[in-house]
Design a protein around this motif. Structure first.
Motif, PDB file in Angstrom:
ATOM      1  N   PHE A   9       0.843  -1.191   0.000  1.00  0.00           N
ATOM      2  CA  PHE A   9       0.000   0.000   0.000  1.00  0.00           C
ATOM      3  C   PHE A   9       0.880   1.243   0.000  1.00  0.00           C
ATOM      4  N   SER A  10       0.664   2.136  -0.947  1.00  0.00           N
ATOM      5  CA  SER A  10       1.462   3.345  -1.070  1.00  0.00           C
ATOM      6  C   SER A  10       0.729   4.524  -0.438  1.00  0.00           C
ATOM      7  N   ARG A  11       1.266   5.003   0.670  1.00  0.00           N
ATOM      8  CA  ARG A  11       0.652   6.161   1.335  1.00  0.00           C
ATOM      9  C   ARG A  11       0.734   7.397   0.452  1.00  0.00           C
ATOM     10  N   ARG A  12       1.822   7.549  -0.275  1.00  0.00           N
ATOM     11  CA  ARG A  12       1.989   8.716  -1.141  1.00  0.00           C
ATOM     12  C   ARG A  12       0.902   8.743  -2.220  1.00  0.00           C
ATOM     13  N   LYS A  13       0.644   7.612  -2.853  1.00  0.00           N
ATOM     14  CA  LYS A  13      -0.405   7.547  -3.876  1.00  0.00           C
ATOM     15  C   LYS A  13      -1.784   7.769  -3.259  1.00  0.00           C
ATOM     16  N   PHE A  48     -25.634  19.532   0.460  1.00  0.00           N
ATOM     17  CA  PHE A  48     -24.348  19.805  -0.175  1.00  0.00           C
ATOM     18  C   PHE A  48     -23.411  20.593   0.743  1.00  0.00           C
ATOM     19  N   THR A  49     -23.963  21.372   1.657  1.00  0.00           N
ATOM     20  CA  THR A  49     -23.123  22.072   2.629  1.00  0.00           C
ATOM     21  C   THR A  49     -22.443  21.074   3.555  1.00  0.00           C
ATOM     22  N   GLU A  50     -23.176  20.072   4.015  1.00  0.00           N
ATOM     23  CA  GLU A  50     -22.579  19.044   4.873  1.00  0.00           C
ATOM     24  C   GLU A  50     -21.491  18.267   4.134  1.00  0.00           C
ATOM     25  N   VAL A  51     -21.757  17.888   2.900  1.00  0.00           N
ATOM     26  CA  VAL A  51     -20.754  17.181   2.102  1.00  0.00           C
ATOM     27  C   VAL A  51     -19.533  18.076   1.903  1.00  0.00           C
ATOM     28  N   HIS A  52     -19.768  19.360   1.662  1.00  0.00           N
ATOM     29  CA  HIS A  52     -18.684  20.317   1.456  1.00  0.00           C
ATOM     30  C   HIS A  52     -17.826  20.448   2.717  1.00  0.00           C
ATOM     31  N   ILE A  53     -18.463  20.524   3.872  1.00  0.00           N
ATOM     32  CA  ILE A  53     -17.733  20.672   5.136  1.00  0.00           C
ATOM     33  C   ILE A  53     -16.876  19.445   5.413  1.00  0.00           C
ATOM     34  N   PHE A  54     -17.453  18.259   5.298  1.00  0.00           N
ATOM     35  CA  PHE A  54     -16.693  17.048   5.605  1.00  0.00           C
ATOM     36  C   PHE A  54     -15.616  16.764   4.555  1.00  0.00           C
ATOM     37  N   SER A  55     -15.875  17.127   3.312  1.00  0.00           N
ATOM     38  CA  SER A  55     -14.830  17.004   2.291  1.00  0.00           C
ATOM     39  C   SER A  55     -13.694  17.975   2.582  1.00  0.00           C
ATOM     40  N   GLY A  56     -14.039  19.161   3.051  1.00  0.00           N
ATOM     41  CA  GLY A  56     -13.021  20.136   3.429  1.00  0.00           C
ATOM     42  C   GLY A  56     -12.161  19.638   4.580  1.00  0.00           C
ATOM     43  N   LEU A  57     -12.779  18.986   5.548  1.00  0.00           N
ATOM     44  CA  LEU A  57     -12.014  18.408   6.659  1.00  0.00           C
ATOM     45  C   LEU A  57     -11.071  17.311   6.160  1.00  0.00           C
ATOM     46  N   ALA A  58     -11.569  16.447   5.290  1.00  0.00           N
ATOM     47  CA  ALA A  58     -10.714  15.390   4.734  1.00  0.00           C
ATOM     48  C   ALA A  58      -9.575  15.996   3.926  1.00  0.00           C
ATOM     49  N   PHE A  59      -9.871  17.038   3.156  1.00  0.00           N
ATOM     50  CA  PHE A  59      -8.851  17.710   2.364  1.00  0.00           C
ATOM     51  C   PHE A  59      -7.784  18.310   3.275  1.00  0.00           C
ATOM     52  N   MET A  60      -8.207  18.900   4.378  1.00  0.00           N
ATOM     53  CA  MET A  60      -7.270  19.517   5.317  1.00  0.00           C
ATOM     54  C   MET A  60      -6.350  18.465   5.944  1.00  0.00           C
ATOM     55  N   VAL A  61      -6.916  17.343   6.365  1.00  0.00           N
ATOM     56  CA  VAL A  61      -6.107  16.282   6.968  1.00  0.00           C
ATOM     57  C   VAL A  61      -5.119  15.719   5.950  1.00  0.00           C
ATOM     58  N   LEU A  62      -5.593  15.439   4.750  1.00  0.00           N
ATOM     59  CA  LEU A  62      -4.709  14.923   3.706  1.00  0.00           C
ATOM     60  C   LEU A  62      -3.628  15.936   3.342  1.00  0.00           C
ATOM     61  N   SER A  63      -3.965  17.224   3.363  1.00  0.00           N
ATOM     62  CA  SER A  63      -2.980  18.262   3.057  1.00  0.00           C
ATOM     63  C   SER A  63      -1.867  18.301   4.092  1.00  0.00           C
ATOM     64  N   PHE A  65      -0.796  15.725   5.893  1.00  0.00           N
ATOM     65  CA  PHE A  65       0.061  14.564   5.631  1.00  0.00           C
ATOM     66  C   PHE A  65       0.913  14.776   4.378  1.00  0.00           C
ATOM     67  N   HIS A  66       0.327  15.398   3.362  1.00  0.00           N
ATOM     68  CA  HIS A  66       1.065  15.689   2.131  1.00  0.00           C
ATOM     69  C   HIS A  66       2.238  16.628   2.416  1.00  0.00           C
ATOM     70  N   ALA A  67       1.980  17.657   3.201  1.00  0.00           N
ATOM     71  CA  ALA A  67       3.044  18.600   3.549  1.00  0.00           C
ATOM     72  C   ALA A  67       4.130  17.914   4.375  1.00  0.00           C
ATOM     73  N   LYS A  68       3.723  17.044   5.280  1.00  0.00           N
ATOM     74  CA  LYS A  68       4.702  16.324   6.109  1.00  0.00           C
ATOM     75  C   LYS A  68       5.585  15.414   5.255  1.00  0.00           C
ATOM     76  N   MET A  69       4.977  14.726   4.299  1.00  0.00           N
ATOM     77  CA  MET A  69       5.736  13.803   3.453  1.00  0.00           C
ATOM     78  C   MET A  69       6.662  14.541   2.487  1.00  0.00           C
ATOM     79  N   ASN A  70       6.318  15.763   2.121  1.00  0.00           N
ATOM     80  CA  ASN A  70       7.077  16.506   1.120  1.00  0.00           C
ATOM     81  C   ASN A  70       7.764  17.735   1.706  1.00  0.00           C
ATOM     82  N   TRP A  71       8.044  17.723   2.991  1.00  0.00           N
ATOM     83  CA  TRP A  71       8.590  18.891   3.661  1.00  0.00           C
ATOM     84  C   TRP A  71       9.925  19.334   3.066  1.00  0.00           C
ATOM     85  N   GLN A  72      10.818  18.405   2.812  1.00  0.00           N
ATOM     86  CA  GLN A  72      12.135  18.755   2.252  1.00  0.00           C
ATOM     87  C   GLN A  72      11.993  19.418   0.889  1.00  0.00           C
ATOM     88  N   SER A  73      11.153  18.876   0.039  1.00  0.00           N
ATOM     89  CA  SER A  73      10.947  19.463  -1.285  1.00  0.00           C
ATOM     90  C   SER A  73      10.358  20.859  -1.180  1.00  0.00           C
TER      91      SER A  73
END
Length: 109
Positions: A9-13, A48-63, A65-73
């Motif tokens: 399983f690739s966390r980066r992907k 759609f507001t509820e979907v938007h809010i929870f998608s925003g939370l997921a986007f924030m969490v993933l962001s 992790f993305h920043a942590k994995m790519n900090w050096q770059s």
């Protein structure tokens, strides 16, 4: 013997695909919210507001992790050779600030 040829399983992907999908959902729900707001349809706005809010939370969490994995770059992108900020970093920062200010001014006036 049963040899498994599955790759690990690739966390980066996972994070990259997750960011793309949640960003897509955020854009679509934002557009739909604006359309149904004009039509004054409360049920769809709430849904759609509820979907938007929870998608925003997921986007924030993933962001995060993305920043942590790519900090050096990201440090290389932001820093210039003389330990000042690169032109690209300054331009990106200014674009972000201007976008936020325009949004705030649009809401106020």
């Amino acid at each position: 013997m049963n040899a498994s040829h599955q790759k690990a399983f690739s966390r980066r992907k996972f994070i990259s695909v997750g960011l793309f999908l949640t960003f897509t959902v955020l854009v679509i729900t934002a557009i739909v919210i604006q359309i149904f707001e004009a039509l004054e349809n409360e049920l769809f706005i709430d849904l759609f507001t509820e979907v938007h809010i929870f998608s925003g939370l997921a986007f924030m969490v993933l962001s995060v992790f993305h920043a942590k994995m790519n900090w050096q770059s990201m440090r290389v992108y932001v820093k210039a050779k003389q330990s000042v900020f690169s032109r690209e970093a300054v331009c990106a920062f200014l674009l972000t600030v201007v976008t936020i200010l325009v949004g705030v001014l649009f809401i106020i006036f």
